[in-house]
Every structure is written in C-alpha cells, then in structure tokens.
Design a protein around this motif. Structure first.
Motif, PDB file in Angstrom:
ATOM      1  N   TYR A  51       0.991  -5.754  -7.403  1.00 27.67           N
ATOM      2  CA  TYR A  51       0.075  -5.299  -6.355  1.00 27.67           C
ATOM      3  C   TYR A  51      -1.288  -5.976  -6.501  1.00 27.67           C
ATOM      4  CZ  TYR A  51      -2.211  -1.852  -3.259  1.00 27.67           C
ATOM      5  OH  TYR A  51      -2.899  -1.236  -2.237  1.00 27.67           O
ATOM      6  N   CYS A  52      -1.826  -5.978  -7.720  1.00 24.29           N
ATOM      7  CA  CYS A  52      -3.145  -6.575  -7.956  1.00 24.29           C
ATOM      8  C   CYS A  52      -3.132  -8.084  -7.723  1.00 24.29           C
ATOM      9  CB  CYS A  52      -3.623  -6.266  -9.371  1.00 24.29           C
ATOM     10  SG  CYS A  52      -4.029  -4.532  -9.627  1.00 24.29           S
ATOM     11  N   ASN A  53      -2.095  -8.745  -8.200  1.00 21.02           N
ATOM     12  CA  ASN A  53      -1.984 -10.191  -7.975  1.00 21.02           C
ATOM     13  C   ASN A  53      -1.887 -10.520  -6.490  1.00 21.02           C
ATOM     14  OD1 ASN A  53      -2.180 -10.959 -10.650  1.00 21.02           O
ATOM     15  ND2 ASN A  53       0.022 -10.958 -10.996  1.00 21.02           N
ATOM     16  N   SER A  54      -1.159  -9.685  -5.747  1.00 23.07           N
ATOM     17  CA  SER A  54      -1.024  -9.891  -4.300  1.00 23.07           C
ATOM     18  C   SER A  54      -2.353  -9.675  -3.592  1.00 23.07           C
ATOM     19  CB  SER A  54       0.035  -8.947  -3.722  1.00 23.07           C
ATOM     20  OG  SER A  54       1.285  -9.171  -4.306  1.00 23.07           O
ATOM     21  N   LYS A  93     -10.364  -2.697  -9.304  1.00 23.52           N
ATOM     22  CA  LYS A  93     -10.499  -1.231  -9.355  1.00 23.52           C
ATOM     23  C   LYS A  93      -9.147  -0.566  -9.620  1.00 23.52           C
ATOM     24  CE  LYS A  93     -14.592  -0.878  -6.405  1.00 23.52           C
ATOM     25  NZ  LYS A  93     -15.126  -0.501  -5.079  1.00 23.52           N
ATOM     26  N   ILE A  94      -8.102  -1.079  -8.995  1.00 29.01           N
ATOM     27  CA  ILE A  94      -6.757  -0.523  -9.211  1.00 29.01           C
ATOM     28  C   ILE A  94      -6.314  -0.743 -10.648  1.00 29.01           C
ATOM     29  CG2 ILE A  94      -4.313  -0.907  -8.649  1.00 29.01           C
ATOM     30  CD1 ILE A  94      -5.316  -1.374  -5.712  1.00 29.01           C
ATOM     31  N   ASN A 103       0.824  -1.213   0.000  1.00 30.01           N
ATOM     32  CA  ASN A 103       0.000   0.000   0.000  1.00 30.01           C
ATOM     33  C   ASN A 103       0.856   1.259   0.000  1.00 30.01           C
ATOM     34  OD1 ASN A 103      -2.558  -1.137  -0.067  1.00 30.01           O
ATOM     35  ND2 ASN A 103      -2.613  -1.447   2.139  1.00 30.01           N
ATOM     36  N   LYS A 104       1.902   1.220   0.803  1.00 32.19           N
ATOM     37  CA  LYS A 104       2.796   2.376   0.910  1.00 32.19           C
ATOM     38  C   LYS A 104       3.494   2.664  -0.416  1.00 32.19           C
ATOM     39  CE  LYS A 104       6.903   3.977   3.428  1.00 32.19           C
ATOM     40  NZ  LYS A 104       7.935   3.593   4.430  1.00 32.19           N
ATOM     41  N   LYS A 105       4.003   1.623  -1.067  1.00 32.05           N
ATOM     42  CA  LYS A 105       4.757   1.793  -2.311  1.00 32.05           C
ATOM     43  C   LYS A 105       3.859   2.086  -3.506  1.00 32.05           C
ATOM     44  CE  LYS A 105       8.865   1.255  -0.620  1.00 32.05           C
ATOM     45  NZ  LYS A 105       9.836   2.370  -0.639  1.00 32.05           N
ATOM     46  N   TYR A 106       2.576   1.804  -3.377  1.00 32.36           N
ATOM     47  CA  TYR A 106       1.660   2.071  -4.482  1.00 32.36           C
ATOM     48  C   TYR A 106       1.649   3.559  -4.835  1.00 32.36           C
ATOM     49  CZ  TYR A 106      -2.648   2.486  -7.185  1.00 32.36           C
ATOM     50  OH  TYR A 106      -3.563   2.766  -8.173  1.00 32.36           O
ATOM     51  N   GLY A 107       1.793   4.411  -3.829  1.00 28.01           N
ATOM     52  CA  GLY A 107       1.848   5.846  -4.072  1.00 28.01           C
ATOM     53  C   GLY A 107       3.025   6.246  -4.935  1.00 28.01           C
ATOM     54  N   ASN A 108       4.131   5.508  -4.801  1.00 26.32           N
ATOM     55  CA  ASN A 108       5.333   5.802  -5.588  1.00 26.32           C
ATOM     56  C   ASN A 108       5.287   5.190  -6.983  1.00 26.32           C
ATOM     57  OD1 ASN A 108       6.388   7.041  -3.298  1.00 26.32           O
ATOM     58  ND2 ASN A 108       7.469   5.202  -2.625  1.00 26.32           N
ATOM     59  N   TYR A 109       4.635   4.031  -7.096  1.00 24.57           N
ATOM     60  CA  TYR A 109       4.741   3.251  -8.329  1.00 24.57           C
ATOM     61  C   TYR A 109       3.398   2.970  -9.001  1.00 24.57           C
ATOM     62  CZ  TYR A 109       9.429   2.323  -6.514  1.00 24.57           C
ATOM     63  OH  TYR A 109      10.705   2.451  -6.034  1.00 24.57           O
ATOM     64  N   LYS A 110       2.398   3.784  -8.747  1.00 26.58           N
ATOM     65  CA  LYS A 110       1.078   3.523  -9.341  1.00 26.58           C
ATOM     66  C   LYS A 110       1.067   3.698 -10.857  1.00 26.58           C
ATOM     67  CE  LYS A 110      -0.604   8.201  -8.253  1.00 26.58           C
ATOM     68  NZ  LYS A 110      -1.623   8.952  -7.477  1.00 26.58           N
TER      69      LYS A 110
END
Length: 282
Positions: A203-206, A219-220, A187-194
């Motif tokens: 992220y989605c697979n996880s 949704k992502i 969740n934290k890294k999603y902001g950097n790598y979205k």
C-alpha cells in the motif's frame, strides 16, 4: 483322500499367510505414511519423501502417497518428479479434482502454460473456485492479457491476505492504466489488512510510486510501526519516503534505526549513498 485333505490344508494355510502378509504391509504403510506426514509438518521434507517412496515401492497405485510425493517434490523444486507422480495419479483417478488442480499448478510453475490450461479447462468456465481463478488469472498475466487476468483475479474471495494475488492485481491495473480503480481497491482493502505487514508495504509503495502520496504513505507506515513494531525493511522504506519528500532530518533519524545486520543489503547501501549526497549538498 488323506493326500487331498493335506493339499487343501497347504493351500488354505498359504492363503491365510498371504492375507496376513498383505494386512501387515497395509498396517506398515499406514504407519510409514503418518511418519512421513509428521516429518513434513516439521519441515523435514526430504526425510518425508523417503518415507513416501517406501510406500510407493510396495504399492505403486497408492493415490494418497502419489499426491503427497508430488507436493513434496514440487516444494523441493523437483518439478519433473512432481509432474510424473501427478500424471500417474491422474491415470488412476482422472476425475479427482485435487489431482487436476495440482497438475495445472505444477505445469504453471514450470511455465508450461498450454498444458496447465489443458487441465484448467476441465473445470467450468464460470468456476468460482479460488484456486482455479488464481491460476487462470496468473497464466493470463504471463501471457500479457492483463484485462483477462484482472477479470479472473478480482473474483477471488480471499480468506486471508495473499501477497502474490494483490501484487498481480496491482500490476494488471497499472498496465491497464486503471489507477483510479487501483486507488479505490487499495483504500478499501486497507481496512481489512492494516495489520498485515506485507499489505502495508504494498500500500505504501503504491501510494508513493504510483500516486506520489509520500506523506500519506509515511503516516500509514508510522501508524503500523507504532502498533506492531518496526524492522529493518520498514525503517528503510520510511527513511526513503522522508528523503523523497524532502524531509532530510527525519530520513536520517529513520535510517539510524536500521540494524548493522542489514547494512550489506543493496537497498541499504543505495539509500546510504543518497543520504550522503544530500548531506554534501547541504
């Protein structure tokens, strides 16, 4: 006396001739090296290697050329040759950090972990060098020491998204049953790598497989596709998510977006059969 002057003249001329030849060789080597570098950056690695080999024939102690030859050989899958040139470079420059790092790296790639660690141990144990941390972390993972691997890799200060790094960290945390830590990290890294496609897939697979949050994952994925565009793999993942979430119509609509060029992929065939079975069940 005339004979002495005559002999001196020959010796002096000989010396100048040798120096000129050496200088010409150096100039030619520089030109050949630049040519090799240009070929390498154009993706012509085999051609680049031939240029470097020409220089090596003239000067087998050219450290820069040996490094380049090792890198190209490694990238071409010639690990034995890469090791040979790096070991030769190490003999000439045993304190050269780039040579030591590359030796550790190529031995790691060749699954000679003990030899890789021999060179890694030349660096301080508390080294914060990203390359060293990664290699130590990857080797620990290969040895199934997941705690040690995670402790190294979490210290890496990445400048851009590194797919291998995050996949290894993810696998470490799953093996250690630290799902909360993984969830927080993703969740934290999603902001950097979205905006990074590979991270969004990870992220989605996880979210889907580890945390059973298929709706959030969909949704992502839709958000990414709407902003940056989709491709066959992304549409396949989205269709799979919808199907697993029981949204059959959305799954079928997403599946239809996949191009014909992807229809021979095993994942495509598998999903197609699942969609057929679900259609029959209805």
């Amino acid at each position: 006396m005339k004979k002495i002057f005559f002999l001196l003249g020959i010796l002096l001329l000989g010396g100048c001739s040798g120096a000129d030849k050496k200088e010409k060789n150096l100039i030619q080597d520089d030109y050949t090296f630049i040519k090799g570098v240009n070929l390498y950056h154009k993706g012509k690695k085999k051609e680049a290697l031939k240029e470097y080999e020409e220089i090596y024939k003239n000067n087998s102690k050219n450290l820069m050329v040996m490094k380049e030859m090792a890198i190209v050989n490694c990238e071409l899958g010639n690990k034995e040759a890469a090791i040979y040139y790096l070991e030769k470079a190490y003999e000439i420059a045993p304190n050269d950090e780039s040579v030591i790092k590359n030796l550790a790296n190529v031995y790691y790639r060749d699954k000679q972990f003990e030899r890789a660690e021999k060179y890694l141990n030349m660096f301080p144990k508390n080294s914060n060098d990203n390359d060293i941390l990664k290699l130590r972390g990857y080797i620990a993972y290969e040895k199934s020491d997941y705690e040690k691997s995670y402790n190294y890799l979490k210290e890496v200060q990445e400048e851009k998204y590194d797919m291998r790094l995050y996949h290894t960290i993810k696998n470490n945390l799953i093996k250690l049953n630290k799902k909360e830590t993984l969830y927080s990290l993703l969740n934290k890294k999603y902001g950097n790598y979205k905006n990074e496609r590979d991270y969004v897939i990870l992220y989605c697979n996880s979210l889907s497989t580890v945390f059973s949050e298929k709706d959030s994952a969909a949704k992502i994925l839709i958000r990414y596709i709407s902003e940056y565009g989709g491709d066959d793999e992304l549409f396949l993942i989205l269709s799979t998510l919808y199907l697993e979430n029981g949204e059959k119509e959305k799954a079928l609509n997403s599946f239809k977006l996949i191009s014909d060029s992807y229809k021979y992929e095993p994942k495509y065939i598998e999903l197609r059969e699942k969609l057929k079975r679900n259609s029959i069940d209805d």
